[in-house]
Write a protein that holds these residues in place. Sequence first.
Motif, short mmCIF file in Angstrom:
data_model
loop_
_atom_site.label_atom_id
_atom_site.label_comp_id
_atom_site.label_asym_id
_atom_site.label_seq_id
_atom_site.Cartn_x
_atom_site.Cartn_y
_atom_site.Cartn_z
N LYS A 280 0.82 -1.21 0.00
CA LYS A 280 0.00 0.00 0.00
C LYS A 280 0.86 1.26 0.00
CE LYS A 280 -4.08 2.05 1.92
NZ LYS A 280 -5.22 1.97 2.78
N ASN A 281 2.02 1.22 0.68
CA ASN A 281 2.91 2.39 0.70
C ASN A 281 3.50 2.66 -0.69
OD1 ASN A 281 2.52 2.95 3.39
ND2 ASN A 281 4.24 1.70 4.07
N TYR B 75 -7.12 4.94 -5.89
CA TYR B 75 -6.36 4.71 -4.67
C TYR B 75 -7.07 5.24 -3.43
CZ TYR B 75 -2.85 4.91 -1.07
OH TYR B 75 -2.20 4.76 0.13
N ASP B 76 -7.63 6.43 -3.51
CA ASP B 76 -8.24 7.03 -2.33
C ASP B 76 -9.73 7.37 -2.49
OD1 ASP B 76 -7.80 9.06 -4.10
OD2 ASP B 76 -6.77 10.38 -2.71
N LYS C 8 0.75 4.20 -2.70
CA LYS C 8 0.54 5.58 -2.27
C LYS C 8 1.61 6.50 -2.85
CE LYS C 8 -0.25 8.40 1.79
NZ LYS C 8 -0.47 8.42 3.23
#
Length: 180
Positions: A2-3, A166-167, A6
Motif C-alpha cells: 500500500k505504501n 487509490y483514495d 501511495k
Amino acid sequence: MKNVLKKVSGISERIEEFIVCFSIVLIMLNSTANAMGRYFFGKSIFFAEELNQFLIVSVTFIGFAYAVRKGRNIRMTALYDSLGHGVRKVITTIIAVTTAALMFYLAYKAYFYVVELKDINRLSPALEFPVYIIYSIIPIGFVMAGLQYLISFAMNLMHREIYLSYDVIEGASPGLGESI
C-alpha cells in the motif's frame, strides 16, 4: 504494498496536476494575448491556434488520467447499482484490470504512432516544431491512466471496500473519498 501504491499515486498526481494546470493557464494566456493582438493591433499571433491545439492534447490525455485518479471517469451504473456488494466488487475489479490492459495497449499503439511521426520528421505548420514531441503526451497519458486502473485493481484485491481509485471508495461520503 500500500505504501508503494501511495507513493506512485502521489508522484503521478503532482505531475498530472502540474501539466493540466500549466496547460490551461497557457491556453488562457495565449488566447487572451491573441485576442488583444487582434483587437488593438489588428494582427493575430500566427501560432496561437496551433499552440492551443497542442495544449488541448495534453489537457485531454493527462486530464483523463487525473479523472481516473479522482474516480470521475464515466461509469454506467444503472444495472450495477442494483447488484449486491460482492458482485459489484467483482465487476469493479474486472473492469479495473481490463481497462488497465486497454490503456497499456493504447499506449503501446500510440508510442508507435509517435515514432512514425518522428521517422517522417513531421513538423507543425506554423511553428515548424517536431510534432512527435507534442504527441508523445498521448502514450504518457495512457500509461498514467493505466497505472491508476492498476492501482484501483490492487486496492480492490487488498480491501473489502470497492475502490474506484487509490483514495476514492465507492459510496464514501466526501472527505473520506468521493462518490460519483
